[in-house]
Design an enzyme around this catalytic site. Structure first.
Site, PDB file in Angstrom:
ATOM      1  N   LYS A   4      27.788 -11.989 -37.082  1.00  0.00           N
ATOM      2  CA  LYS A   4      29.201 -11.646 -36.896  1.00  0.00           C
ATOM      3  C   LYS A   4      29.950 -11.590 -38.228  1.00  0.00           C
ATOM      4  CE  LYS A   4      29.877 -15.265 -34.241  1.00  0.00           C
ATOM      5  NZ  LYS A   4      28.524 -15.879 -34.277  1.00  0.00           N
ATOM      6  N   ARG A  63      35.790 -18.121 -27.614  1.00  0.00           N
ATOM      7  CA  ARG A  63      34.518 -18.784 -27.340  1.00  0.00           C
ATOM      8  C   ARG A  63      34.508 -19.474 -25.985  1.00  0.00           C
ATOM      9  NH1 ARG A  63      33.012 -19.493 -33.158  1.00  0.00           N
ATOM     10  NH2 ARG A  63      30.973 -20.422 -33.311  1.00  0.00           N
ATOM     11  N   ARG A  79      21.085 -19.570 -44.563  1.00  0.00           N
ATOM     12  CA  ARG A  79      22.375 -18.964 -44.913  1.00  0.00           C
ATOM     13  C   ARG A  79      23.036 -19.680 -46.086  1.00  0.00           C
ATOM     14  NH1 ARG A  79      26.722 -18.048 -40.247  1.00  0.00           N
ATOM     15  NH2 ARG A  79      26.389 -20.243 -39.773  1.00  0.00           N
ATOM     16  N   ARG A  96      26.886 -24.455 -45.723  1.00  0.00           N
ATOM     17  CA  ARG A  96      27.746 -25.179 -44.782  1.00  0.00           C
ATOM     18  C   ARG A  96      27.073 -26.464 -44.321  1.00  0.00           C
ATOM     19  NH1 ARG A  96      29.480 -20.604 -40.513  1.00  0.00           N
ATOM     20  NH2 ARG A  96      29.268 -22.424 -39.157  1.00  0.00           N
ATOM     21  N   ARG A 156      25.109 -25.914 -31.212  1.00  0.00           N
ATOM     22  CA  ARG A 156      25.992 -24.744 -31.201  1.00  0.00           C
ATOM     23  C   ARG A 156      25.478 -23.675 -30.250  1.00  0.00           C
ATOM     24  NH1 ARG A 156      25.747 -24.398 -37.441  1.00  0.00           N
ATOM     25  NH2 ARG A 156      26.676 -22.331 -37.312  1.00  0.00           N
TER      26      ARG A 156
HETATM   27  P1  ADP Z   1      28.944 -19.405 -36.623  1.00  0.00           P
HETATM   28  O1  ADP Z   1      29.282 -18.395 -37.706  1.00  0.00           O
HETATM   29  O2  ADP Z   1      27.705 -20.127 -36.948  1.00  0.00           O
HETATM   30  O3  ADP Z   1      28.982 -18.778 -35.255  1.00  0.00           O
HETATM   31  P2  ADP Z   1      31.632 -20.433 -36.913  1.00  0.00           P
HETATM   32  O4  ADP Z   1      31.890 -20.395 -38.367  1.00  0.00           O
HETATM   33  O5  ADP Z   1      32.216 -19.344 -36.084  1.00  0.00           O
HETATM   34  O6  ADP Z   1      30.067 -20.538 -36.659  1.00  0.00           O
HETATM   35  O7  ADP Z   1      32.132 -21.810 -36.310  1.00  0.00           O
HETATM   36  C1  ADP Z   1      31.789 -23.049 -36.904  1.00  0.00           C
HETATM   37  C2  ADP Z   1      32.320 -24.189 -36.033  1.00  0.00           C
HETATM   38  O8  ADP Z   1      33.755 -24.106 -35.980  1.00  0.00           O
HETATM   39  C3  ADP Z   1      31.877 -24.162 -34.586  1.00  0.00           C
HETATM   40  O9  ADP Z   1      30.616 -24.802 -34.402  1.00  0.00           O
HETATM   41  C4  ADP Z   1      33.023 -24.911 -33.894  1.00  0.00           C
HETATM   42  O10 ADP Z   1      32.917 -26.314 -34.108  1.00  0.00           O
HETATM   43  C5  ADP Z   1      34.242 -24.432 -34.673  1.00  0.00           C
HETATM   44  N1  ADP Z   1      34.826 -23.201 -34.080  1.00  0.00           N
HETATM   45  C6  ADP Z   1      34.915 -21.973 -34.654  1.00  0.00           C
HETATM   46  N2  ADP Z   1      35.520 -21.090 -33.845  1.00  0.00           N
HETATM   47  C7  ADP Z   1      35.825 -21.775 -32.708  1.00  0.00           C
HETATM   48  C8  ADP Z   1      36.445 -21.419 -31.471  1.00  0.00           C
HETATM   49  N3  ADP Z   1      36.849 -20.166 -31.231  1.00  0.00           N
HETATM   50  N4  ADP Z   1      36.582 -22.388 -30.534  1.00  0.00           N
HETATM   51  C9  ADP Z   1      36.185 -23.651 -30.745  1.00  0.00           C
HETATM   52  N5  ADP Z   1      35.575 -24.054 -31.882  1.00  0.00           N
HETATM   53  C10 ADP Z   1      35.391 -23.136 -32.857  1.00  0.00           C
HETATM   54  P1  ADP Z   2      27.353 -15.436 -37.749  1.00  0.00           P
HETATM   55  O1  ADP Z   2      28.687 -15.150 -38.409  1.00  0.00           O
HETATM   56  O2  ADP Z   2      27.176 -14.696 -36.457  1.00  0.00           O
HETATM   57  O3  ADP Z   2      27.091 -16.900 -37.598  1.00  0.00           O
HETATM   58  P2  ADP Z   2      26.197 -14.488 -40.272  1.00  0.00           P
HETATM   59  O4  ADP Z   2      26.789 -13.135 -40.471  1.00  0.00           O
HETATM   60  O5  ADP Z   2      26.748 -15.603 -41.085  1.00  0.00           O
HETATM   61  O6  ADP Z   2      26.211 -14.868 -38.699  1.00  0.00           O
HETATM   62  O7  ADP Z   2      24.638 -14.376 -40.520  1.00  0.00           O
HETATM   63  C1  ADP Z   2      23.789 -15.528 -40.509  1.00  0.00           C
HETATM   64  C2  ADP Z   2      22.720 -15.399 -41.591  1.00  0.00           C
HETATM   65  O8  ADP Z   2      21.826 -14.334 -41.268  1.00  0.00           O
HETATM   66  C3  ADP Z   2      23.289 -15.069 -42.975  1.00  0.00           C
HETATM   67  O9  ADP Z   2      22.531 -15.767 -43.935  1.00  0.00           O
HETATM   68  C4  ADP Z   2      23.106 -13.556 -43.101  1.00  0.00           C
HETATM   69  O10 ADP Z   2      22.888 -13.154 -44.456  1.00  0.00           O
HETATM   70  C5  ADP Z   2      21.848 -13.306 -42.257  1.00  0.00           C
HETATM   71  N1  ADP Z   2      21.892 -12.028 -41.535  1.00  0.00           N
HETATM   72  C6  ADP Z   2      22.980 -11.425 -40.963  1.00  0.00           C
HETATM   73  N2  ADP Z   2      22.626 -10.260 -40.352  1.00  0.00           N
HETATM   74  C7  ADP Z   2      21.284 -10.136 -40.521  1.00  0.00           C
HETATM   75  C8  ADP Z   2      20.319  -9.136 -40.118  1.00  0.00           C
HETATM   76  N3  ADP Z   2      20.671  -8.051 -39.388  1.00  0.00           N
HETATM   77  N4  ADP Z   2      19.024  -9.346 -40.469  1.00  0.00           N
HETATM   78  C9  ADP Z   2      18.665 -10.447 -41.184  1.00  0.00           C
HETATM   79  N5  ADP Z   2      19.506 -11.401 -41.597  1.00  0.00           N
HETATM   80  C10 ADP Z   2      20.807 -11.268 -41.270  1.00  0.00           C
END
Ligand code: ADP
Ligand code: ADP
Ligand code: ZN
Length: 215
Positions: free
Chosen positions: A13, A88, A127, A161, A172
């Site tokens: 994302k 979410r 990541r 992170r 998660r």
């Molecule tokens: P990821 O990129 O791995 O999906 P995020 O950066 O979106 O993770 O979120 C990291 C953490 O922040 C989540 O595990 C949760 O604790 C909190 N968080 C983020 N967005 C939300 C949301 N929309 N509702 C509740 N908690 C959230």
């Molecule tokens: P999210 O925001 O959904 O948690 P991220 O965009 O942070 O996911 O991506 C998670 C990890 O996977 C990062 O280290 C990113 O560089 C890698 N990544 C993202 N998209 C791809 C893909 N299509 N193929 C392989 N690795 C990816």
């Protein structure tokens, strides 16, 4: 145009949001990024969210919806919003509808990034991001083209992170399955859901998303 990028942790994302910002001048609204900024700044919201995030659980609906509300209100009406990591839960999805309506906006697309769960742990534990500009990288799948130097800004400082460890990732994913996946049928009933193969290469995922935005 306002869109939601939906998918479990590590689906891509943040990576795809950054591409959309660059290609289309949209604005990324990431509740995860907003919460991490609040934790770093030690605000009351940050103090409440810190331990919840470290456990991989969800922060309260009210906190995240207030963050989104404030950000959206401050945006010019012509700038499209990418909701990354929000909503979410079902109450967040309802709150977003109300916030959008108040701002005279509507949802054009909910784009689900479909990924293989086994790959997610590896994506997340590999990541890292640029400490200066936030550009996202992966140890093996997406390293900087010049090792140790950020492609976007040239910085040599990177960070990981604290919640990107295997144990937290499992929590998660559980939260995603239990609370986030169930909001999809409501959007499907409105005919705005599209699915993209999130296991494809980053550029191929970007092309698939652009095709949806043109449709
Ligand atoms: P990821 O990129 O791995 O999906 P995020 O950066 O979106 O993770 O979120 C990291 C953490 O922040 C989540 O595990 C949760 O604790 C909190 N968080 C983020 N967005 C939300 C949301 N929309 N509702 C509740 N908690 C959230
Ligand atoms: P999210 O925001 O959904 O948690 P991220 O965009 O942070 O996911 O991506 C998670 C990890 O996977 C990062 O280290 C990113 O560089 C890698 N990544 C993202 N998209 C791809 C893909 N299509 N193929 C392989 N690795 C990816
Ligand atoms: Zn950088």
């Amino acid at each position: 145009m306002n869109i939601i990028l939906l998918g479990p942790p590590g689906a891509g994302k943040g990576t795809q949001s950054a591409g959309l910002v660059e290609r289309h001048g949209m604005r990324q609204l990431s509740t995860g990024d907003m919460l991490r900024a609040a934790v770093k700044a030690g605000t009351p919201v940050g103090l409440k969210a810190k331990e919840v995030m470290e456990r991989g659980e969800l922060v309260s609906d009210e906190i995240v919806s207030d963050l989104i509300d404030a950000e959206l209100a401050a945006m010019g009406p012509e700038t499209g919003a990418i909701f990354d990591g929000y909503p979410r839960t079902a109450p967040q999805a309802d709150a977003l509808d109300a916030i959008l309506a108040r701002n005279g906006r509507s949802l054009a697309h909910v784009i689900e990034l479909e990924v293989d769960e086994d790959a997610l742990v590896e994506r997340i534990t590999g990541r890292f991001s640029c400490a200066k500009c936030g550009a996202l990288y992966h140890d093996t799948a997406n390293p900087p083209s010049n090792p140790g130097v950020c492609d976007s800004c040239g910085s040599t400082e990177f960070k990981r992170r604290p919640d990107d460890n295997e144990e937290t990732v499992r929590m998660r994913m559980q939260e995603y399955r239990a609370k986030t996946a169930p909001i999809l049928p409501g959007y499907e009933a409105r005919g705005i859901v599209s699915r993209v193969d999130g296991m494809a290469a980053i550029d191929a995922v970007a092309d698939a998303i652009d095709a949806i935005l043109r449709s």
